[in-house]
Scaffold this active site. Structure first.
Site, PDB file in Angstrom:
ATOM      1  N   ASP A   1      10.690  67.835  31.672  1.00  0.00           N
ATOM      2  CA  ASP A   1       9.733  68.934  31.512  1.00  0.00           C
ATOM      3  C   ASP A   1       8.696  68.942  32.644  1.00  0.00           C
ATOM      4  O   ASP A   1       8.145  69.977  33.005  1.00  0.00           O
ATOM      5  CB  ASP A   1       8.989  68.813  30.181  1.00  0.00           C
ATOM      6  CG  ASP A   1       9.820  68.208  29.063  1.00  0.00           C
ATOM      7  OD1 ASP A   1      10.696  67.383  29.355  1.00  0.00           O
ATOM      8  OD2 ASP A   1       9.581  68.538  27.901  1.00  0.00           O
TER       9      ASP A   1
ATOM     10  N   ASP B   1       1.302  67.514  30.901  1.00  0.00           N
ATOM     11  CA  ASP B   1       1.293  68.863  30.329  1.00  0.00           C
ATOM     12  C   ASP B   1       0.118  69.705  30.805  1.00  0.00           C
ATOM     13  O   ASP B   1       0.080  70.918  30.544  1.00  0.00           O
ATOM     14  CB  ASP B   1       1.292  68.798  28.798  1.00  0.00           C
ATOM     15  CG  ASP B   1       2.643  68.396  28.246  1.00  0.00           C
ATOM     16  OD1 ASP B   1       3.654  68.738  28.876  1.00  0.00           O
ATOM     17  OD2 ASP B   1       2.682  67.733  27.192  1.00  0.00           O
TER      18      ASP B   1
HETATM   19  N1  GLY Z   1       7.723  69.838  26.736  1.00  0.00           N
HETATM   20  C1  GLY Z   1       8.227  69.550  25.453  1.00  0.00           C
HETATM   21  C2  GLY Z   1       9.393  70.370  25.046  1.00  0.00           C
HETATM   22  O1  GLY Z   1      10.091  70.955  25.828  1.00  0.00           O
HETATM   23  O2  GLY Z   1       9.647  70.416  23.874  1.00  0.00           O
END
Ligand code: GLY
Length: 415
Positions: free
Chosen positions: A187, A126
């Protein structure tokens, strides 16, 4: 014969709709009004964040407004708070829209607390979300050299999570034991932008190679039934072979979780933008078409395309219940932004189809039922964060607002 005829009429109708579609004549005015709405909501948020002496704690970032609430819940900026970049990113986009130097100052103020990431070992993938939204937008709009340095350092940090045997970045180091191997989540496709960007802005070319390896490996293993993404792909930590696909935030391992698919659409479009490799453009269209084929007419998906409640959910009923599946405005915004980008690269008929969905979605989100408006200072309502944990369901979430204003800016540039 009758079936064939019906199918033919349906195909002609779709072709006519898409090939004749042009943004409505009032689109420029509508987009301008949407951006003005965002600016006024943002001023409300900033006013709320200030204490009685006007002081703002820039280490606290708006994260969500839950159903029925009317104020932002804030989260401390931290390497483990994946949403910490979205609010500074919203400020950067609002500055881009308005040129307001007071907003520019606030964008800088909310970006600065994330600078510690440049000297912090990788926590997880992230890191990309945290700095693309904040520092990359800031660098794009100001050319501030110190922002470039943060981005380059963070790109090198993100690259430390790459496992050459699997060919992908380890998304969640803390969950290797839970998943029984090297895990990569869909993601993570978004975060490749940091590596591509760095390789073109003073970083090492190995960053580009890592990003392409990740995108290629993900393309090979992280999808089933053609182009439907798993949320999580698990690879053997030792030799890197693919073990299985499963879910974390979706309904089931093989269901189509709306935001996961939206990350894939956005991610492969971005990969093409940086590399001009045809295979990424082809794949972006495949994953987009799998999503669009089942998308509700108003452009906003249900949180998971396989939720059985969809059969009993009306598009106008936005209150989730035992018989009404929640919607996900955040996925709609990610996809709208991605489709406006994707439409620039594809054949005219495809481009028209993608623009049609993007503008149709923006039209839906313009409706009072979808807006925070006087109810709360968020731009939008009705996103779904983590349905299996029943967290942030039917909520306003900072990333929905971020991709919403990004989509509006992209639309404005193209009108
Ligand atoms: N990256 C986490 C989500 O999309 O909730």
């Amino acid at each position: 014969m009758r079936k064939l005829f019906t199918a033919f009429i349906a195909m002609v109708a779709v072709a006519l709709t898409f090939s004749c579609y042009q943004p409505a004549p009032d689109s420029a005015a509508a987009i301008k009004a949407d951006l003005a709405y965002c600016d006024s909501q943002l001023h409300r948020t900033l006013a709320e964040l200030a204490d009685s002496s006007g002081h703002i704690d820039y280490t606290m970032s708006p994260r969500n407004i839950l159903a029925g609430e009317s104020h932002w819940n804030l989260r401390k900026v931290d390497k483990a708070e994946w949403c910490g970049g979205f609010f500074p990113g919203i400020l950067w986009y609002d500055y881009e829209a308005t040129g307001d130097t007071a907003i520019l100052r606030q964008a800088r103020n909310f970006t600065e607390p994330l600078a510690f990431l440049a000297t912090t070992p990788a926590y997880d993938h992230d890191l990309g979300f945290l700095v693309i939204t904040s520092f990359l937008n800031g660098y794009r709009l100001t050319g501030d050299e110190s922002y470039r340095q943060v981005l380059l350092a963070c790109a090198d940090t993100l690259a430390t999570l790459f496992n050459p045997r699997a060919g992908t970045i380890l998304s969640w180091p803390r969950h290797v034991g839970d998943y029984g191997g090297h895990n990569t989540i869909m993601d993570n496709m978004i975060n490749l932008e940091l590596l591509f960007w760095a390789s073109k802005n003073g970083g090492n070319d190995s960053l580009r190679q890592i990003a392409m390896s990740h995108a290629d490996t993900t393309m090979a293993y992280h999808f089933h039934d053609g182009a439907i993404g798993y949320h999580v792909a698990v690879y053997d930590s030792i030799d890197g072979h693919f073990l299985r696909g499963c879910t974390h935030q979706g309904l089931a391992d093989s269901s189509m979780w709306a935001r996961g698919q939206s990350w894939a659409i956005y991610g492969y479009t971005m990969c093409y933008r940086y590399t001009r490799e045809q295979r990424y453009l082809d794949f972006a269209q495949k994953v987009a078409d799998a999503y669009l084929e089942r998308l509700p007419e108003d452009g906003v998906p249900f949180w998971d395309f396989d939720d059985p409640r969809i059969a009993t959910s009306g598009l106008n009923d936005l209150t989730p219940s035992e018989s009404v599946a929640p919607r996900d405005a955040s996925a709609a915004c990610v996809v709208t932004s991605a489709l406006l980008d994707l439409a620039d690269y594809v054949a005219p008929d495809k481009a028209a189809a993608y623009r049609h969905v993007a503008y149709r979605t923006l039209q839906t989100l313009r409706n009072h039922e979808w807006r925070g408006a006087e109810r709360c200072p968020a731009f939008l309502l009705h996103s779904t964060g983590h349905h299996p944990a029943y967290s942030e369901v039917n909520a306003s979430i900072s990333y929905a607002d971020y991709y919403y204003i990004e989509a509006l800016i992209r639309a404005r540039r193209r009108l």
